[in-house]
Design a protein around this motif. Structure first.
Motif, PDB file in Angstrom:
ATOM      1  N   GLY A  22       0.973  -1.094  -0.036  1.00  0.00           N
ATOM      2  CA  GLY A  22       0.058   0.009   0.049  1.00  0.00           C
ATOM      3  C   GLY A  22       1.029   1.429   0.123  1.00  0.00           C
ATOM      4  O   GLY A  22       0.339   2.338   0.087  1.00  0.00           O
ATOM      5  N   ALA A  23       2.169   1.176  -0.375  1.00  0.00           N
ATOM      6  CA  ALA A  23       3.183   2.197  -0.172  1.00  0.00           C
ATOM      7  C   ALA A  23       2.816   3.384  -1.250  1.00  0.00           C
ATOM      8  O   ALA A  23       3.299   4.394  -1.286  1.00  0.00           O
ATOM      9  N   LEU A  24       2.367   2.723  -2.481  1.00  0.00           N
ATOM     10  CA  LEU A  24       2.263   3.656  -3.515  1.00  0.00           C
ATOM     11  C   LEU A  24       1.293   4.892  -3.345  1.00  0.00           C
ATOM     12  O   LEU A  24       0.119   4.443  -3.091  1.00  0.00           O
ATOM     13  N   TYR A  53      -2.815  18.497 -14.251  1.00  0.00           N
ATOM     14  CA  TYR A  53      -3.215  16.899 -14.022  1.00  0.00           C
ATOM     15  C   TYR A  53      -2.108  16.105 -14.114  1.00  0.00           C
ATOM     16  O   TYR A  53      -2.263  14.828 -14.280  1.00  0.00           O
ATOM     17  N   TYR A  54      -0.803  16.458 -14.190  1.00  0.00           N
ATOM     18  CA  TYR A  54       0.284  15.641 -14.474  1.00  0.00           C
ATOM     19  C   TYR A  54       0.307  14.708 -13.104  1.00  0.00           C
ATOM     20  O   TYR A  54       0.450  15.300 -12.091  1.00  0.00           O
ATOM     21  N   PRO A  55       0.381  13.345 -13.279  1.00  0.00           N
ATOM     22  CA  PRO A  55       0.418  12.555 -12.197  1.00  0.00           C
ATOM     23  C   PRO A  55       1.861  12.293 -11.583  1.00  0.00           C
ATOM     24  O   PRO A  55       2.949  12.411 -12.352  1.00  0.00           O
ATOM     25  N   VAL A  56       2.175  12.237 -10.325  1.00  0.00           N
ATOM     26  CA  VAL A  56       3.364  11.975  -9.626  1.00  0.00           C
ATOM     27  C   VAL A  56       3.126  10.974  -8.392  1.00  0.00           C
ATOM     28  O   VAL A  56       2.269  10.862  -7.895  1.00  0.00           O
ATOM     29  N   GLY A 147       0.806   5.972 -13.209  1.00  0.00           N
ATOM     30  CA  GLY A 147       0.034   6.527 -12.068  1.00  0.00           C
ATOM     31  C   GLY A 147      -0.982   5.743 -11.482  1.00  0.00           C
ATOM     32  O   GLY A 147      -1.837   6.089 -10.583  1.00  0.00           O
ATOM     33  N   LEU A 148      -0.922   4.274 -11.573  1.00  0.00           N
ATOM     34  CA  LEU A 148      -1.685   3.412 -11.025  1.00  0.00           C
ATOM     35  C   LEU A 148      -1.247   2.765  -9.666  1.00  0.00           C
ATOM     36  O   LEU A 148       0.141   2.601  -9.695  1.00  0.00           O
TER      37      LEU A 148
END
Length: 148
Positions: A22-24, A53-56, A147-148
């Motif tokens: 669950g660390a992500l 909207y850029y995912p990190v 990003g998942l």
């Protein structure tokens, strides 16, 4: 090894690796022109400017800063206030074909590489329910997205 001992070993390993599973934590940039820094300070070297909207992936937080990793694997710092809880996904393949159902059904629309799609529901069976900024919805293959 006895079945009882094997069950005990599996349970111990599961508990040991549960925090990693669950660390992500993925978040998205909430406004255009957010700056990624080399260190957690406005006086630090500016590395990149990213769009809305850029995912990190949030690796850690320190005061009002988040240490993040982008889709290229680069690690930098971003003011935590620049992050949104709303999840967006980055298209990493040449094109993501978004389908009408979570199968190889007809293509509803396509998004080119580096485009973004809003995450609507968690992935299931290799597909994820997404929405385009224009409101169109459908299902994309998780292999096309980051990003998942």
């Amino acid at each position: 090894m006895s079945p009882r001992r094997l069950t005990w070993l599996v349970a111990c390993l599961s508990m040991a690796y549960a925090p990693l599973a669950g660390a992500l934590e993925f978040r998205s940039v909430k406004e255009s022109g957010a700056v990624l820094y080399e260190a957690p300070a406005l006086s630090a070297k500016k590395l990149f400017v990213v769009s809305r909207y850029y995912p990190v992936e949030v690796l850690s937080t320190q005061d009002a800063w988040a240490r993040v990793r982008d889709a290229t694997g680069a690690i930098s710092w971003l003011p935590s206030a620049a992050l949104s809880a709303q999840r967006w996904l980055l298209v990493v393949s040449e094109r993501a074909d978004v389908r009408t159902t979570p199968t190889a059904a007809g293509v509803a629309f396509s998004v080119p590489k580096n485009g973004v799609l809003q995450l609507m529901d968690p992935p299931s069976n290799g597909w994820v329910h997404v929405r385009h900024r224009d409101g169109s919805t459908g299902y994309a293959s998780i292999t096309d997205l980051w990003g998942l």
